[in-house]
Write a protein that holds these residues in place. Structure first.
Motif, short mmCIF file in Angstrom:
data_model
loop_
_atom_site.label_atom_id
_atom_site.label_comp_id
_atom_site.label_asym_id
_atom_site.label_seq_id
_atom_site.Cartn_x
_atom_site.Cartn_y
_atom_site.Cartn_z
N CYS A 3 -93.60 -11.95 -17.81
CA CYS A 3 -94.47 -12.66 -18.75
C CYS A 3 -95.39 -11.65 -19.41
O CYS A 3 -95.99 -10.82 -18.74
CB CYS A 3 -95.27 -13.70 -17.98
N LYS A 5 -98.11 -12.32 -20.99
CA LYS A 5 -99.52 -12.68 -20.85
C LYS A 5 -99.66 -13.67 -19.68
O LYS A 5 -99.86 -14.87 -19.88
CB LYS A 5 -100.00 -13.33 -22.17
N PRO A 6 -99.50 -13.14 -18.46
CA PRO A 6 -99.49 -14.04 -17.29
C PRO A 6 -100.81 -14.82 -17.16
O PRO A 6 -101.87 -14.28 -17.43
CB PRO A 6 -99.32 -13.08 -16.10
N HIS A 31 -97.73 -23.40 -21.45
CA HIS A 31 -97.28 -22.07 -21.03
C HIS A 31 -96.34 -22.18 -19.82
O HIS A 31 -95.26 -21.60 -19.80
CB HIS A 31 -98.49 -21.19 -20.72
N CYS A 35 -92.61 -20.82 -19.51
CA CYS A 35 -92.58 -19.50 -18.85
C CYS A 35 -92.12 -19.63 -17.39
O CYS A 35 -92.86 -20.11 -16.54
CB CYS A 35 -93.96 -18.86 -18.92
N CYS A 38 -94.43 -17.56 -14.74
CA CYS A 38 -95.69 -18.17 -14.31
C CYS A 38 -95.43 -19.45 -13.51
O CYS A 38 -96.15 -19.76 -12.57
CB CYS A 38 -96.60 -18.45 -15.51
ZN ZN Z 1 -96.33 -16.69 -18.24
#
Ligand code: ZN
Length: 187
Positions: A3, A5-6, A31, A35, A38
């Motif tokens: 990811c 932008k975790p 998100h 994702c 995450c």
């Molecule tokens: Zn993520």
């Protein structure tokens, strides 16, 4: 699977606890939906927390716990008997059948302190055993150290006294912070 932008662990935890405001929750959920990385982290977090909760409920753990963790356990429905004890104080404590756990909340001034050790002295009849738990978790601002004994272990115990001495430890050595006595009677 990674990811760019975790989601931060703190936000993920707040989401799992249902503590996020709706405005923050919606984009986070979006998100998570998109994702896999995450979403997998969230699943791990939930499994870990469920494992800890089960261990506490079954009385398998004995630990000094951080205050937010106690709040989480209570919010999740565990029935926890609490005893708040000032320095030099004594609690007549018990654990009833309907309680999942019992927590000793030792009140102690912790400002500026780096490390706290807990010296436990257990007396059953004339028999005494001692042990030292090093570097217990504490929040300097909270001014307390929380001791959660194993509920399963406690249920097997007869009348006894647990004395806990908290000491501050640093380069200069150690100094006493407070002494707490838990006089336990089976519930
Ligand atoms: Zn993520």
């Amino acid at each position: 699977m990674s990811c760019a932008k975790p989601i931060e662990l703190e936000a993920l935890l707040a989401y799992w606890l249902g503590e996020l405001a709706p405005a923050a929750e919606a984009p986070l959920e979006e998100h998570l939906f998109a994702c896999a990385s995450c979403a997998a982290r969230l699943e791990e977090l939930a499994a870990l927390a469920a494992g800890i909760r089960a261990a506490v409920r079954e009385g398998r753990v004995e630990a000094v716990i951080p205050a937010p963790f106690l709040e989480t356990l209570k919010r999740q429905g565990l029935r926890i008997r609490e005893y708040r004890v000032p320095p030099g104080g004594r609690a007549e404590c018990t654990l009833r059948a309907q309680d999942d756990a019992v927590v000793g909340r030792m009140q102690v001034p912790l400002a500026g302190i780096k490390r706290v050790d807990a010296l436990q002295r257990l007396q059953v009849g004339a028999e005494v055993s001692e042990r030292r738990v090093e570097d217990v978790p504490f929040d300097p601002a909270a001014g307390e150290v929380l001791f959660l004994p194993s509920a399963a272990g406690l249920r097997r115990m007869p009348v006894h006294t647990m004395r806990v001495r908290l000491v501050a430890v640093d380069e200069a050595g150690e100094r006493p912070l407070g002494e707490y006595t838990f006089a336990h009677t089976p519930g």
